[in-house]
Design an enzyme around this catalytic site. Structure first.
Site, PDB file in Angstrom:
ATOM      1  N   ASP A   1       0.811  -1.220   0.000  1.00 44.98           N
ATOM      2  CA  ASP A   1       0.000   0.000   0.000  1.00 44.98           C
ATOM      3  C   ASP A   1       0.844   1.269   0.000  1.00 44.98           C
ATOM      4  O   ASP A   1       0.642   2.173   0.837  1.00 44.98           O
ATOM      5  CB  ASP A   1      -0.936   0.011   1.229  1.00 44.98           C
ATOM      6  CG  ASP A   1      -1.800  -1.233   1.320  1.00 44.98           C
ATOM      7  OD1 ASP A   1      -2.299  -1.666   0.270  1.00 44.98           O
ATOM      8  OD2 ASP A   1      -1.970  -1.775   2.431  1.00 44.98           O
TER       9      ASP A   1
ATOM     10  N   GLU B   1     -11.085   0.604  -3.518  1.00 44.11           N
ATOM     11  CA  GLU B   1     -10.198   0.960  -2.398  1.00 44.11           C
ATOM     12  C   GLU B   1      -9.243   2.062  -2.826  1.00 44.11           C
ATOM     13  O   GLU B   1      -9.166   2.423  -3.991  1.00 44.11           O
ATOM     14  CB  GLU B   1      -9.330  -0.256  -2.008  1.00 44.11           C
ATOM     15  CG  GLU B   1     -10.090  -1.422  -1.468  1.00 44.11           C
ATOM     16  CD  GLU B   1      -9.253  -2.693  -1.414  1.00 44.11           C
ATOM     17  OE1 GLU B   1      -9.589  -3.563  -0.611  1.00 44.11           O
ATOM     18  OE2 GLU B   1      -8.282  -2.838  -2.181  1.00 44.11           O
TER      19      GLU B   1
HETATM   20  C1  6LW Z   1      -5.732  -2.073   1.973  1.00 44.00           C
HETATM   21  C2  6LW Z   1      -6.467  -2.101   0.710  1.00 44.00           C
HETATM   22  C3  6LW Z   1      -5.705  -3.118   0.049  1.00 44.00           C
HETATM   23  O1  6LW Z   1      -6.275  -1.307   2.969  1.00 44.00           O
HETATM   24  O2  6LW Z   1      -5.367  -4.039   0.942  1.00 44.00           O
HETATM   25  O3  6LW Z   1      -4.440  -3.518  -1.804  1.00 44.00           O
HETATM   26  C4  6LW Z   1      -5.710  -3.540   2.203  1.00 44.00           C
HETATM   27  N1  6LW Z   1      -5.344  -2.967  -1.163  1.00 44.00           N
HETATM   28  O4  6LW Z   1      -6.458  -0.950  -0.024  1.00 44.00           O
HETATM   29  C5  6LW Z   1      -4.709  -3.961   3.205  1.00 44.00           C
HETATM   30  O5  6LW Z   1      -3.417  -3.727   2.724  1.00 44.00           O
END
Ligand code: 6LW
Length: 490
Positions: free
Chosen positions: A14, A174
């Site tokens: 991330d 996300e």
């Molecule tokens: C993070 C989300 C994700 O909060 O995995 O790859 C989760 N994306 O955005 C945990 O790393």
């Protein structure tokens, strides 16, 4: 110059990046590990040096009994008006909060909480206003990328939260980030889940409140159809302009252990992909995919990994602990790491005496001399409390023995034991497929056994972390580790 991906190898998921005074600063998520949120500096986006952690005090992050892959989720770093902000979620307490500092090498503030739900919070600053953006539900219960304006001094909401985009249709929307470029607002996000279907998508608007809509093809970046290809899972990224005026996405991705084996053990790593703006839209990488190397402008040289020793590393920067470490149990110096064990084992959701580096590449040799009085101590290739391989020395009623214990899915299997004295050298030799363990008494090296790497992978154990190379002690004991060396050979 040519650079190779990943630009930061090992479990550093991330990534988020900001630019300040010509330098770049990056943060990554850290879950159950303490200190939280590793912080890096770079002058060229390719070479990243860890300069510390953001969450260094227990009052900044509650990790007590946090499950593996709970705790500190994706952070965002931003620089505004001379101040750095890092905003993240403690997924275990479901709290979004930010901390700030005016000195990137110094301490960060106590947390300021924001009453907006969801994960992956981000900040956007414009004309004295601060916007807080996350992936959650708005004041009407609409789910998507949600935004409110906040008072940056207090974290108080100045507007209701409003859903400004619901993504391009992929699952798990996300990682929203807002940018203003050439007078337009760009909203970048991830979709598809942080697995093989991961992707980065984009929407554009004339106003910060929307309406956000694509101006070109989505996703703008994904490796999901780039197969067979070792680099997969490209997604969750941040956009940054380098000192030559060229744009890049810094994103997570992972490397399979083998082209035909869909397992990854090193966690999600950091990849750099050049991007171009065309007709107000982003063209990323090669046809929207991330390659393993690129030639870009700049007079830099990508540094190889160093040899990791106690003298070459800083225990407060390179190493980390599980949850809430008890400081008295660690005596750390350039010569030796003396660990005092407790009755908490590596199989528990607690804070065992354990100090670790991330495994950075597949091929390495790690070796350490260990002197033990009682109990057990050794090396662990640690993914989580269910999956870890431990090479250790322990005291038994009839003397000392070295052992290899393989822990997979809650099954604890002792593969081998070898009689030793209270001091010996433990060695791990690893490649993409196997971890092989040895013990040496100085004269003779004995093979303890091996474990397949795939059983420590994310595909087997689940979660969001990667394999750590750790030193541990269990029992009321004193374990003296010296002459530590971890050398990567690929
Ligand atoms: C993070 C989300 C994700 O909060 O995995 O790859 C989760 N994306 O955005 C945990 O790393």
């Amino acid at each position: 110059m040519i650079y190779k991906n990943p630009v930061l190898s090992g479990f550093y998921p991330d990534p988020s990046v900001c630019k300040a005074n010509g330098r770049f600063y990056m943060v990554c998520s850290s879950f159950q590990y303490f200190p939280g949120v590793p912080l890096f500096e770079s002058g060229d986006l390719v070479n990243w040096k860890q300069i510390g952690y953001v969450l260094t005090r227990k009052n900044q992050v509650a990790l007590e009994n946090v499950n593996s892959s709970g705790g500190v989720f994706a952070p965002t770093i931003r620089y505004n008006d001379g101040r750095f902000y890092m905003v993240t979620t403690n997924d275990t307490t479901h709290e979004n909060f930010y901390v700030y500092t005016d000195d990137i090498y110094g301490e960060w503030s106590d947390p300021v909480t924001v009453e907006q739900d969801g994960i992956d919070p981000s900040l956007f600053f414009e004309d004295g206003k601060a916007y807080f953006i996350s992936n959650g539900s708005d004041s009407e219960g609409v789910h998507g990328v949600v935004q409110c304006e906040i008072d940056i001094a207090t974290g108080k909401k100045l507007t209701p939260s409003r859903c400004i985009w619901q993504g391009s249709g992929g699952r798990y929307l996300e990682s929203p980030h807002m940018y203003k470029i050439d007078g337009r607002y760009y909203l970048m996000a991830a979709e598809g889940g942080t697995e093989y279907g991961h992707m980065i998508t984009l929407a554009v608007s004339e106003s910060v409140w929307g309406e956000f809509a694509p101006r070109g093809e989505n996703p703008i970046l994904t490796n999901r159809n780039k197969a067979p290809y070792i680099i997969q899972g490209i997604g969750h990224g941040d956009l940054v302009c380098d000192n030559n005026g060229d744009w890049f996405i810094l994103s997570l991705g992972f490397r399979q252990i083998h082209l035909w084996m869909t397992y990854h053990t090193l966690g999600r790593e950091v990849f750099l992909t050049p991007v171009r703006f065309r007709d107000g839209w982003i063209k990323a990488g090669r046809d929207g995919t991330t390659d393993d190397s690129y030639e870009i402008k700049g007079d830099f040289c990508q540094k190889p990994l160093p040899v990791f020793t106690f003298a070459s590393t800083d225990p407060h920067i390179d190493w980390c602990f599980l949850r809430c470490p008890v400081p008295e149990n660690y005596e750390l110096s350039a010569e030796s790491y003396i660990l005092h064990g407790t009755d908490v084992t590596l199989d528990e959701v607690g804070s065992p005496t354990f100090i670790a580096l991330r495994q950075r590449e597949f091929d390495f040799e790690l070796s350490v001399a260990l002197e033990l009085d009682c109990g057990e101590a050794g090396i662990s290739m640690y993914m989580c409390e269910q999956e870890h391989y431990d090479a250790a020395i322990r005291k038994t009623y009839s003397g000392y023995e070295a052992l290899l214990r393989l822990n997979i899915g809650g099954i604890r299997h002792i593969e081998n034991t070898v009689k030793v004295s209270g001091s010996a050298r433990l060695i791990v030799r690893a490649d993409n497929l196997f971890y092989k363990f040895y013990v040496s008494d100085g004269e003779k090296e004995s093979f303890l056994g091996m474990g397949q790497s795939k059983y420590l992978s994310t595909e087997v154990s689940g979660g969001f972390t990667g394999v750590m190379t750790g030193l541990y002690a269990v029992g009321e004991n004193t374990a003296r580790f010296t002459d530590f060396k971890c050398e990567y050979t690929n």
